[in-house]
Design a protein around this motif. Sequence first.
Motif, PDB file in Angstrom:
ATOM      1  N   ASP A 141       0.808  -1.219   0.000  1.00 15.85           N
ATOM      2  CA  ASP A 141       0.000   0.000   0.000  1.00 15.85           C
ATOM      3  C   ASP A 141       0.844   1.274   0.000  1.00 15.85           C
ATOM      4  O   ASP A 141       0.612   2.176  -0.800  1.00 15.85           O
ATOM      5  CB  ASP A 141      -0.914   0.020   1.235  1.00 15.85           C
ATOM      6  CG  ASP A 141      -1.916  -1.111   1.240  1.00 15.85           C
ATOM      7  OD1 ASP A 141      -2.652  -1.255   0.239  1.00 15.85           O
ATOM      8  OD2 ASP A 141      -1.962  -1.860   2.237  1.00 15.85           O
ATOM      9  N   PHE A 142       1.824   1.345   0.917  1.00 10.45           N
ATOM     10  CA  PHE A 142       2.566   2.582   1.107  1.00 10.45           C
ATOM     11  C   PHE A 142       4.050   2.294   1.300  1.00 10.45           C
ATOM     12  O   PHE A 142       4.441   1.217   1.753  1.00 10.45           O
ATOM     13  CB  PHE A 142       2.047   3.344   2.339  1.00 10.45           C
ATOM     14  CG  PHE A 142       0.571   3.596   2.323  1.00 10.45           C
ATOM     15  CD1 PHE A 142      -0.007   4.405   1.351  1.00 10.45           C
ATOM     16  CD2 PHE A 142      -0.259   3.025   3.278  1.00 10.45           C
ATOM     17  CE1 PHE A 142      -1.376   4.634   1.333  1.00 10.45           C
ATOM     18  CE2 PHE A 142      -1.623   3.252   3.272  1.00 10.45           C
ATOM     19  CZ  PHE A 142      -2.187   4.059   2.293  1.00 10.45           C
ATOM     20  N   HIS A 143       4.858   3.294   0.970  1.00  6.93           N
ATOM     21  CA  HIS A 143       6.304   3.244   1.211  1.00  6.93           C
ATOM     22  C   HIS A 143       6.599   3.957   2.526  1.00  6.93           C
ATOM     23  O   HIS A 143       6.150   5.087   2.754  1.00  6.93           O
ATOM     24  CB  HIS A 143       7.043   3.932   0.063  1.00  6.93           C
ATOM     25  CG  HIS A 143       8.480   4.233   0.353  1.00  6.93           C
ATOM     26  ND1 HIS A 143       9.404   3.249   0.649  1.00  6.93           N
ATOM     27  CD2 HIS A 143       9.160   5.412   0.413  1.00  6.93           C
ATOM     28  CE1 HIS A 143      10.579   3.801   0.863  1.00  6.93           C
ATOM     29  NE2 HIS A 143      10.462   5.110   0.729  1.00  6.93           N
ATOM     30  N   LEU A 144       7.370   3.313   3.393  1.00  4.16           N
ATOM     31  CA  LEU A 144       7.797   3.913   4.659  1.00  4.16           C
ATOM     32  C   LEU A 144       9.180   4.531   4.447  1.00  4.16           C
ATOM     33  O   LEU A 144      10.176   3.832   4.309  1.00  4.16           O
ATOM     34  CB  LEU A 144       7.831   2.863   5.770  1.00  4.16           C
ATOM     35  CG  LEU A 144       8.279   3.334   7.155  1.00  4.16           C
ATOM     36  CD1 LEU A 144       7.366   4.448   7.665  1.00  4.16           C
ATOM     37  CD2 LEU A 144       8.295   2.166   8.139  1.00  4.16           C
ATOM     38  N   ARG A 151       4.879   7.473   2.190  1.00  5.01           N
ATOM     39  CA  ARG A 151       4.816   8.018   0.839  1.00  5.01           C
ATOM     40  C   ARG A 151       4.029   7.030  -0.023  1.00  5.01           C
ATOM     41  O   ARG A 151       3.993   5.839   0.249  1.00  5.01           O
ATOM     42  CB  ARG A 151       6.214   8.178   0.231  1.00  5.01           C
ATOM     43  CG  ARG A 151       7.186   8.986   1.077  1.00  5.01           C
ATOM     44  CD  ARG A 151       6.956  10.482   0.958  1.00  5.01           C
ATOM     45  NE  ARG A 151       8.088  11.230   1.490  1.00  5.01           N
ATOM     46  CZ  ARG A 151       8.260  11.552   2.766  1.00  5.01           C
ATOM     47  NH1 ARG A 151       7.378  11.162   3.671  1.00  5.01           N
ATOM     48  NH2 ARG A 151       9.319  12.261   3.163  1.00  5.01           N
ATOM     49  N   GLU A 152       3.449   7.547  -1.102  1.00  9.75           N
ATOM     50  CA  GLU A 152       2.772   6.678  -2.061  1.00  9.75           C
ATOM     51  C   GLU A 152       3.797   5.956  -2.936  1.00  9.75           C
ATOM     52  O   GLU A 152       3.572   4.840  -3.392  1.00  9.75           O
ATOM     53  CB  GLU A 152       1.831   7.493  -2.940  1.00  9.75           C
ATOM     54  CG  GLU A 152       0.640   8.082  -2.206  1.00  9.75           C
ATOM     55  CD  GLU A 152      -0.556   7.169  -2.200  1.00  9.75           C
ATOM     56  OE1 GLU A 152      -0.416   5.961  -2.458  1.00  9.75           O
ATOM     57  OE2 GLU A 152      -1.655   7.664  -1.925  1.00  9.75           O
ATOM     58  N   THR A 153       4.911   6.609  -3.181  1.00  4.47           N
ATOM     59  CA  THR A 153       5.955   6.046  -4.036  1.00  4.47           C
ATOM     60  C   THR A 153       7.311   6.284  -3.380  1.00  4.47           C
ATOM     61  O   THR A 153       7.411   6.962  -2.362  1.00  4.47           O
ATOM     62  CB  THR A 153       5.943   6.713  -5.426  1.00  4.47           C
ATOM     63  OG1 THR A 153       6.146   8.128  -5.270  1.00  4.47           O
ATOM     64  CG2 THR A 153       4.624   6.476  -6.142  1.00  4.47           C
ATOM     65  N   GLY A 154       8.368   5.720  -3.998  1.00  2.57           N
ATOM     66  CA  GLY A 154       9.705   6.006  -3.508  1.00  2.57           C
ATOM     67  C   GLY A 154      10.505   4.793  -3.114  1.00  2.57           C
ATOM     68  O   GLY A 154      11.674   4.908  -2.765  1.00  2.57           O
ATOM     69  N   GLY A 155       9.924   3.620  -3.147  1.00  2.31           N
ATOM     70  CA  GLY A 155      10.658   2.427  -2.760  1.00  2.31           C
ATOM     71  C   GLY A 155       9.704   1.276  -2.514  1.00  2.31           C
ATOM     72  O   GLY A 155       8.552   1.295  -2.945  1.00  2.31           O
TER      73      GLY A 155
END
Length: 227
Positions: A141-144, A151-155
């Motif tokens: 669901d989410f990036h920590l 974040r929604e994205t980034g890893g």
Amino acid sequence: MKAMILAAGRGERMRPLTDHTPKPLLPVAGRALIDYHLEALARAGLREVVINHAHLGVQIEAALGNGSRHGLRISYSAEPEGALETGGGILQALSKLGPDPFLVINGDIWTDYDYARLPQRLDGLAHLVLVDNPPQHPDGDFHLHPDGRLRETGGTRLTFSGIGVYHPDLFTGCEPGRFPLAPLLRRAIAQGQVSGEHFTGRWVDVGTPERLRELDRALIAAAGSPD
């Protein structure tokens, strides 16, 4: 901090088990699924719990009463048949939850998470507990982010566990009725207002009869283990 257990869902994926028994009362290793949450809340020192219900809600109230059996004070937020979804259900219960941040738990999960770990105060509007992605939800669901923000994205993305602490201001501007929680969380995440943590302990989304049976077998086996 007060807590809310979400127990209003119809449990369509659990049918026919939920045709005559609300999902929170389905037995797991000899106890109702919701009892595990109530016992964990009491161990963590929480005392006031709100439970919403719709489908067969009278059975939930009859089974749990005022919560004294668990050392808790339980109040109920009854919803119309069909329920109000997560966002609408929490909004309806805000008057019972008070002006401070509160804990919300999905009633159809099982976990050994220690609720005493949760923040009593928020730096933002919400704090979510994330877990490793289960087979039925591989994309997460989410990036920590390393700064502790979601974040929604980034890893690599993790899965929202169904355990979260929310500030009442998250629901500012919402109108009573049926609506989901996810858009509110995504808006707050975009604003940098949601923190999170990665929990690596035991967690199960008890969403199908098969997963219910697997959890039942696992807990019975663990109870019988000398370890």
